[in-house]
Design a protein around this motif. Structure first.
Motif, PDB file in Angstrom:
ATOM      1  N   VAL A   1       4.341 -20.178 -15.583  1.00  0.00           N
ATOM      2  CA  VAL A   1       4.935 -18.841 -15.641  1.00  0.00           C
ATOM      3  C   VAL A   1       6.065 -18.809 -16.676  1.00  0.00           C
ATOM      4  CG1 VAL A   1       6.304 -17.173 -14.328  1.00  0.00           C
ATOM      5  CG2 VAL A   1       4.256 -18.180 -13.320  1.00  0.00           C
ATOM      6  N   LEU A   2       6.874 -19.859 -16.726  1.00  0.00           N
ATOM      7  CA  LEU A   2       7.927 -19.935 -17.739  1.00  0.00           C
ATOM      8  C   LEU A   2       7.336 -19.942 -19.146  1.00  0.00           C
ATOM      9  CD1 LEU A   2      10.424 -22.539 -16.251  1.00  0.00           C
ATOM     10  CD2 LEU A   2      10.816 -20.109 -16.618  1.00  0.00           C
ATOM     11  N   LEU A   3       6.254 -20.674 -19.327  1.00  0.00           N
ATOM     12  CA  LEU A   3       5.607 -20.741 -20.631  1.00  0.00           C
ATOM     13  C   LEU A   3       5.052 -19.383 -21.036  1.00  0.00           C
ATOM     14  CD1 LEU A   3       4.786 -22.621 -22.932  1.00  0.00           C
ATOM     15  CD2 LEU A   3       2.697 -23.112 -21.687  1.00  0.00           C
ATOM     16  N   LEU A   4       4.432 -18.678 -20.105  1.00  0.00           N
ATOM     17  CA  LEU A   4       3.900 -17.352 -20.412  1.00  0.00           C
ATOM     18  C   LEU A   4       5.018 -16.358 -20.715  1.00  0.00           C
ATOM     19  CD1 LEU A   4       1.024 -17.024 -17.814  1.00  0.00           C
ATOM     20  CD2 LEU A   4       0.811 -17.202 -20.290  1.00  0.00           C
TER      21      LEU A   4
ATOM     22  N   ALA B   1       5.661 -14.456 -24.238  1.00  0.00           N
ATOM     23  CA  ALA B   1       5.768 -12.998 -24.286  1.00  0.00           C
ATOM     24  C   ALA B   1       7.009 -12.572 -25.062  1.00  0.00           C
ATOM     25  CB  ALA B   1       5.797 -12.427 -22.878  1.00  0.00           C
ATOM     26  N   VAL B   2       8.110 -13.292 -24.899  1.00  0.00           N
ATOM     27  CA  VAL B   2       9.330 -12.983 -25.648  1.00  0.00           C
ATOM     28  C   VAL B   2       9.097 -13.205 -27.143  1.00  0.00           C
ATOM     29  CG1 VAL B   2      11.707 -13.751 -26.075  1.00  0.00           C
ATOM     30  CG2 VAL B   2      10.895 -13.420 -23.738  1.00  0.00           C
ATOM     31  N   LEU B   3       8.415 -14.288 -27.486  1.00  0.00           N
ATOM     32  CA  LEU B   3       8.142 -14.550 -28.901  1.00  0.00           C
ATOM     33  C   LEU B   3       7.213 -13.495 -29.489  1.00  0.00           C
ATOM     34  CD1 LEU B   3       7.755 -18.437 -28.968  1.00  0.00           C
ATOM     35  CD2 LEU B   3       9.736 -17.054 -29.577  1.00  0.00           C
ATOM     36  N   VAL B   4       6.232 -13.048 -28.731  1.00  0.00           N
ATOM     37  CA  VAL B   4       5.330 -12.003 -29.200  1.00  0.00           C
ATOM     38  C   VAL B   4       6.094 -10.697 -29.409  1.00  0.00           C
ATOM     39  CG1 VAL B   4       3.390 -10.541 -28.494  1.00  0.00           C
ATOM     40  CG2 VAL B   4       3.221 -13.009 -28.288  1.00  0.00           C
ATOM     41  N   SER B   5       7.039 -10.402 -28.515  1.00  0.00           N
ATOM     42  CA  SER B   5       7.831  -9.180 -28.685  1.00  0.00           C
ATOM     43  C   SER B   5       8.683  -9.256 -29.956  1.00  0.00           C
ATOM     44  CB  SER B   5       8.703  -8.932 -27.458  1.00  0.00           C
ATOM     45  OG  SER B   5       9.772  -9.835 -27.408  1.00  0.00           O
ATOM     46  N   PHE B   6       9.175 -10.453 -30.308  1.00  0.00           N
ATOM     47  CA  PHE B   6       9.904 -10.619 -31.560  1.00  0.00           C
ATOM     48  C   PHE B   6       9.013 -10.278 -32.747  1.00  0.00           C
ATOM     49  CE2 PHE B   6      13.189 -13.684 -29.786  1.00  0.00           C
ATOM     50  CZ  PHE B   6      14.260 -12.862 -30.083  1.00  0.00           C
ATOM     51  N   VAL B   7       7.796 -10.784 -32.718  1.00  0.00           N
ATOM     52  CA  VAL B   7       6.870 -10.565 -33.834  1.00  0.00           C
ATOM     53  C   VAL B   7       6.494  -9.089 -33.931  1.00  0.00           C
ATOM     54  CG1 VAL B   7       4.551 -11.093 -34.679  1.00  0.00           C
ATOM     55  CG2 VAL B   7       5.989 -12.918 -33.784  1.00  0.00           C
ATOM     56  N   ARG B   8       6.278  -8.442 -32.815  1.00  0.00           N
ATOM     57  CA  ARG B   8       5.899  -7.023 -32.844  1.00  0.00           C
ATOM     58  C   ARG B   8       7.016  -6.136 -33.383  1.00  0.00           C
ATOM     59  NH1 ARG B   8       2.265  -5.808 -27.489  1.00  0.00           N
ATOM     60  NH2 ARG B   8       0.477  -7.026 -28.179  1.00  0.00           N
TER      61      ARG B   8
ATOM     62  N   GLY C   1       8.929  -7.017 -35.706  1.00  0.00           N
ATOM     63  CA  GLY C   1       9.091  -7.369 -37.109  1.00  0.00           C
ATOM     64  C   GLY C   1      10.151  -8.406 -37.371  1.00  0.00           C
ATOM     65  N   LYS C   2      10.650  -9.049 -36.327  1.00  0.00           N
ATOM     66  CA  LYS C   2      11.660 -10.093 -36.509  1.00  0.00           C
ATOM     67  C   LYS C   2      10.978 -11.439 -36.709  1.00  0.00           C
ATOM     68  CE  LYS C   2      15.285  -7.991 -33.719  1.00  0.00           C
ATOM     69  NZ  LYS C   2      16.203  -8.195 -32.608  1.00  0.00           N
ATOM     70  N   LYS C   3      11.661 -12.302 -37.424  1.00  0.00           N
ATOM     71  CA  LYS C   3      11.166 -13.666 -37.601  1.00  0.00           C
ATOM     72  C   LYS C   3      11.471 -14.482 -36.349  1.00  0.00           C
ATOM     73  CE  LYS C   3      10.055 -14.392 -42.081  1.00  0.00           C
ATOM     74  NZ  LYS C   3       8.969 -15.196 -42.557  1.00  0.00           N
ATOM     75  N   ILE C   4      10.566 -15.370 -36.019  1.00  0.00           N
ATOM     76  CA  ILE C   4      10.792 -16.275 -34.889  1.00  0.00           C
ATOM     77  C   ILE C   4      11.696 -17.405 -35.384  1.00  0.00           C
ATOM     78  CG2 ILE C   4       9.709 -17.878 -33.289  1.00  0.00           C
ATOM     79  CD1 ILE C   4       7.214 -16.164 -33.383  1.00  0.00           C
ATOM     80  N   PRO C   5      12.804 -17.656 -34.676  1.00  0.00           N
ATOM     81  CA  PRO C   5      13.687 -18.753 -35.119  1.00  0.00           C
ATOM     82  C   PRO C   5      12.991 -20.113 -35.006  1.00  0.00           C
ATOM     83  CG  PRO C   5      14.562 -17.633 -33.160  1.00  0.00           C
ATOM     84  CD  PRO C   5      13.295 -16.959 -33.532  1.00  0.00           C
ATOM     85  N   PRO C   6      13.294 -21.021 -35.909  1.00  0.00           N
ATOM     86  CA  PRO C   6      12.649 -22.338 -35.877  1.00  0.00           C
ATOM     87  C   PRO C   6      12.879 -23.085 -34.555  1.00  0.00           C
ATOM     88  CG  PRO C   6      13.789 -22.032 -37.950  1.00  0.00           C
ATOM     89  CD  PRO C   6      14.144 -20.871 -37.077  1.00  0.00           C
ATOM     90  N   ALA C   7      14.018 -22.873 -33.917  1.00  0.00           N
ATOM     91  CA  ALA C   7      14.292 -23.555 -32.646  1.00  0.00           C
ATOM     92  C   ALA C   7      13.345 -23.071 -31.545  1.00  0.00           C
ATOM     93  CB  ALA C   7      15.733 -23.323 -32.230  1.00  0.00           C
ATOM     94  N   ALA C   8      12.793 -21.877 -31.709  1.00  0.00           N
ATOM     95  CA  ALA C   8      11.870 -21.356 -30.700  1.00  0.00           C
ATOM     96  C   ALA C   8      10.601 -22.198 -30.640  1.00  0.00           C
ATOM     97  CB  ALA C   8      11.523 -19.900 -31.011  1.00  0.00           C
ATOM     98  N   TYR C   9      10.176 -22.703 -31.792  1.00  0.00           N
ATOM     99  CA  TYR C   9       8.987 -23.562 -31.805  1.00  0.00           C
ATOM    100  C   TYR C   9       9.251 -24.867 -31.061  1.00  0.00           C
ATOM    101  CZ  TYR C   9       7.107 -20.370 -35.263  1.00  0.00           C
ATOM    102  OH  TYR C   9       6.655 -19.250 -35.908  1.00  0.00           O
ATOM    103  N   LEU C  10      10.468 -25.372 -31.178  1.00  0.00           N
ATOM    104  CA  LEU C  10      10.837 -26.595 -30.460  1.00  0.00           C
ATOM    105  C   LEU C  10      10.814 -26.348 -28.959  1.00  0.00           C
ATOM    106  CD1 LEU C  10      11.786 -29.508 -30.634  1.00  0.00           C
ATOM    107  CD2 LEU C  10      14.121 -28.655 -30.769  1.00  0.00           C
TER     108      LEU C  10
END
Length: 55
Positions: free
Chosen positions: A10-13, A17-24, A26-35
């Motif tokens: 559930v945490l992963l989903l 979802a937060v990362l997808v909302s960033f992309v929608r 038009g914001k860039k995903i911060p590199p730390a988010a991938y980590l």
């Protein structure tokens, strides 16, 4: 252990979802988010393997 897996999934989903909302928006995903995403994926993979071995 099964409930732990559900909580991590559930945490992963939610995190995805937060990362997808960033992309929608038009914001860039911060590199730390991938980590963070990699850490959650590694945690759930390790938990699934530990659960499978314990059964």
């Amino acid at each position: 252990m099964f409930y732990f897996l559900i909580v991590i999934a559930v945490l992963l989903l939610g995190y995805a979802a937060v990362l997808v909302s960033f992309v929608r928006r038009g914001k860039k995903i911060p590199p730390a988010a991938y980590l963070g995403l990699a850490a959650l994926n590694g945690l759930i993979l390790a938990a699934v393997l530990a659960w499978a071995v314990a059964r």
